[in-house]
Design a protein around this motif. Sequence first.
Motif, short mmCIF file in Angstrom:
data_model
loop_
_atom_site.label_atom_id
_atom_site.label_comp_id
_atom_site.label_asym_id
_atom_site.label_seq_id
_atom_site.Cartn_x
_atom_site.Cartn_y
_atom_site.Cartn_z
N GLU A 1 31.00 64.03 24.50
CA GLU A 1 31.47 64.56 23.16
C GLU A 1 32.28 66.04 23.38
OE1 GLU A 1 30.26 65.35 18.53
OE2 GLU A 1 28.66 64.68 20.10
N ILE A 2 31.66 66.97 23.97
CA ILE A 2 32.03 68.34 24.19
C ILE A 2 33.29 68.26 25.00
CG2 ILE A 2 31.62 70.42 25.27
CD1 ILE A 2 28.56 69.98 24.73
N VAL A 3 33.58 67.47 26.16
CA VAL A 3 34.95 67.63 26.54
C VAL A 3 35.81 66.94 25.72
CG1 VAL A 3 36.06 66.33 28.40
CG2 VAL A 3 33.60 66.88 28.81
N ASP A 4 35.55 66.04 24.79
CA ASP A 4 36.44 65.45 23.71
C ASP A 4 36.97 66.31 22.88
OD1 ASP A 4 37.84 63.06 22.74
OD2 ASP A 4 36.68 63.53 21.02
N ARG A 5 35.84 67.21 22.47
CA ARG A 5 36.32 68.41 21.40
C ARG A 5 37.17 69.24 21.97
NH1 ARG A 5 30.94 70.29 18.17
NH2 ARG A 5 29.83 68.08 18.01
N SER A 6 36.81 69.83 23.33
CA SER A 6 37.56 70.79 24.07
C SER A 6 39.24 70.30 24.37
CB SER A 6 36.71 70.89 25.04
OG SER A 6 35.41 71.80 24.93
N SER A 7 39.30 68.99 24.44
CA SER A 7 40.70 68.71 24.80
C SER A 7 41.55 68.53 23.49
CB SER A 7 40.57 67.15 25.34
OG SER A 7 40.02 66.10 24.62
N ARG A 8 40.70 68.20 22.54
CA ARG A 8 41.42 68.07 21.34
C ARG A 8 41.99 69.48 20.62
NH1 ARG A 8 41.92 63.11 19.60
NH2 ARG A 8 40.22 61.43 20.67
N LEU A 9 41.01 70.49 20.73
CA LEU A 9 41.36 72.00 20.41
C LEU A 9 42.76 72.31 21.51
CD1 LEU A 9 40.90 74.69 19.18
CD2 LEU A 9 39.13 75.17 20.83
N THR A 10 42.28 71.89 22.68
CA THR A 10 43.60 72.38 23.52
C THR A 10 44.99 71.89 23.28
OG1 THR A 10 42.01 72.52 25.49
CG2 THR A 10 44.24 72.11 25.79
N CYS A 11 44.82 70.62 22.89
CA CYS A 11 46.24 69.93 22.26
C CYS A 11 46.63 70.59 21.06
CB CYS A 11 45.96 68.21 22.33
SG CYS A 11 45.59 67.60 23.79
N ASP A 12 45.76 70.91 20.13
CA ASP A 12 46.10 71.50 18.91
C ASP A 12 46.81 72.96 19.03
OD1 ASP A 12 45.01 69.49 17.40
OD2 ASP A 12 43.41 70.52 16.97
N LEU A 13 46.22 73.54 20.02
CA LEU A 13 46.65 75.04 20.53
C LEU A 13 47.98 74.77 21.27
CD1 LEU A 13 43.43 77.22 20.91
CD2 LEU A 13 44.86 77.00 18.89
N LEU A 14 47.95 73.93 22.11
CA LEU A 14 49.32 73.79 22.69
C LEU A 14 50.58 73.71 21.65
CD1 LEU A 14 48.15 71.35 25.65
CD2 LEU A 14 49.32 73.65 25.98
N GLU A 15 50.15 72.95 20.87
CA GLU A 15 51.22 72.55 19.79
C GLU A 15 51.35 73.93 18.76
OE1 GLU A 15 54.15 71.03 17.32
OE2 GLU A 15 53.32 70.07 19.30
N SER A 16 50.31 74.57 18.21
CA SER A 16 50.57 75.38 17.24
C SER A 16 50.81 76.83 17.56
CB SER A 16 49.18 75.44 16.47
OG SER A 16 48.19 75.58 17.09
N GLU A 17 50.22 77.26 18.90
CA GLU A 17 50.39 78.66 19.38
C GLU A 17 51.61 78.71 20.27
OE1 GLU A 17 48.68 81.14 18.46
OE2 GLU A 17 47.35 79.84 16.94
N PRO A 18 52.35 80.06 20.33
CA PRO A 18 53.46 80.09 21.19
C PRO A 18 52.71 80.54 22.48
CG PRO A 18 53.42 81.91 19.75
CD PRO A 18 52.48 80.65 19.25
N TRP A 19 53.16 79.90 23.48
CA TRP A 19 52.59 80.43 24.83
C TRP A 19 53.54 80.04 26.08
CZ3 TRP A 19 52.16 76.45 28.50
CH2 TRP A 19 52.45 74.94 28.26
N GLU A 20 53.45 80.90 27.10
CA GLU A 20 54.04 80.64 28.23
C GLU A 20 53.14 80.46 29.55
OE1 GLU A 20 57.76 83.36 28.88
OE2 GLU A 20 56.51 83.97 26.95
N LEU A 21 51.64 81.03 29.44
CA LEU A 21 50.80 80.80 30.20
C LEU A 21 49.44 80.21 29.51
CD1 LEU A 21 49.26 80.92 33.15
CD2 LEU A 21 48.55 83.12 32.32
N PHE A 22 49.11 78.82 30.00
CA PHE A 22 47.85 78.44 28.96
C PHE A 22 47.04 77.91 30.12
CE2 PHE A 22 47.14 76.21 24.87
CZ PHE A 22 45.98 75.77 25.09
N LEU A 23 45.73 78.46 29.82
CA LEU A 23 44.29 78.26 30.79
C LEU A 23 43.36 77.54 29.93
CD1 LEU A 23 42.84 78.47 33.36
CD2 LEU A 23 42.19 80.70 32.56
#
Length: 312
Positions: free
Chosen positions: A192-214
């Motif tokens: 479940e934690i992996v699933d939550r983390s991946s969804r947060l990652t996807c949300d921030l990939l979409e909502s935040e400006p980025w050039e380097l994402f870790l």
Amino acid sequence: MKKDAPPGRRLLLIGFDSAAPPLVEEGMRDGWLPNMARLRERGAYGRLKSTSDWLVSSHWASFSMGTEPSEHGCYHFLQWRADEMALKRPDPAWMLREPFCRKVAEQGPKGVVLDAPYTPAPRTASYPGVELCGWATNELIFPPYAHPRRMKDVARRTYGRSLRFAGQGLANERYAPRPLGELLRIRDQLVEIVDRSSRLTCDLLESEPWELFLTVFGPSHRAGHMLWSGGSVEGEGGPEVDRARHDAIRDVYAATDRAIGRVVRAAGEEVPILVFSLIGMSDNTSRTDVLPTMLARVLAGDRSAAAGHVPV
């Protein structure tokens, strides 16, 4: 995906924490890690050398600061401080360098960092990057933080108050065998934690400006600690117990593979991607857990202990 930066200016780094190469290679070969297999087909695959040959907890600090342990000074999660005559956890004050992601962000490219272990909070509120670290990591060396402050609500919506309270899959470990049913419940929490983390990652990939994402998925590290060895199971063992335990750790790896696939699709196929693990996992044969008993008996003059006959 936000279009604020050209694809050629972007780089996505995905940490698969403590993934054991033999198990990853088995999963790619046998089809239960399909997203990892597709990435290998698209690019290159190899095994990294690690500073963990020095001490096991030096790798994340070395990655973060881009230096050998002899320079950054963070060798282990407990280190001897001669001035205090005590073992202490690392202190951010020891770290003379800033993580490389911050250096990049301060030079202009926008960065996002999620759950990179051994990462202390930024020293200044004006740091321009976005970071949520310590929320879903196996190691909790520094307190969890969210930067800037607006990200704290994001972390709470995703993870709740903390993933490290008693009963949660990333709560502090108890070094003792547990019933198989309890270990399988921990497996479910880690998935479940992996699933939550991946969804947060996807949300921030979409909502935040980025050039380097870790982003780093940490549950595979905890799964290795809790599920790797048959000695972690309380009670009678046997082939069925071993199979259930082995399947449980594969479940966490498979969940991480699904998370990686989800994140890669969210970032876009044109973005360069590096999936990495800085340390693997294997059986612990050190027997340091019996050392205090051995020393106590030897110093007390117990001849059976001196001969090496110490029950374990």
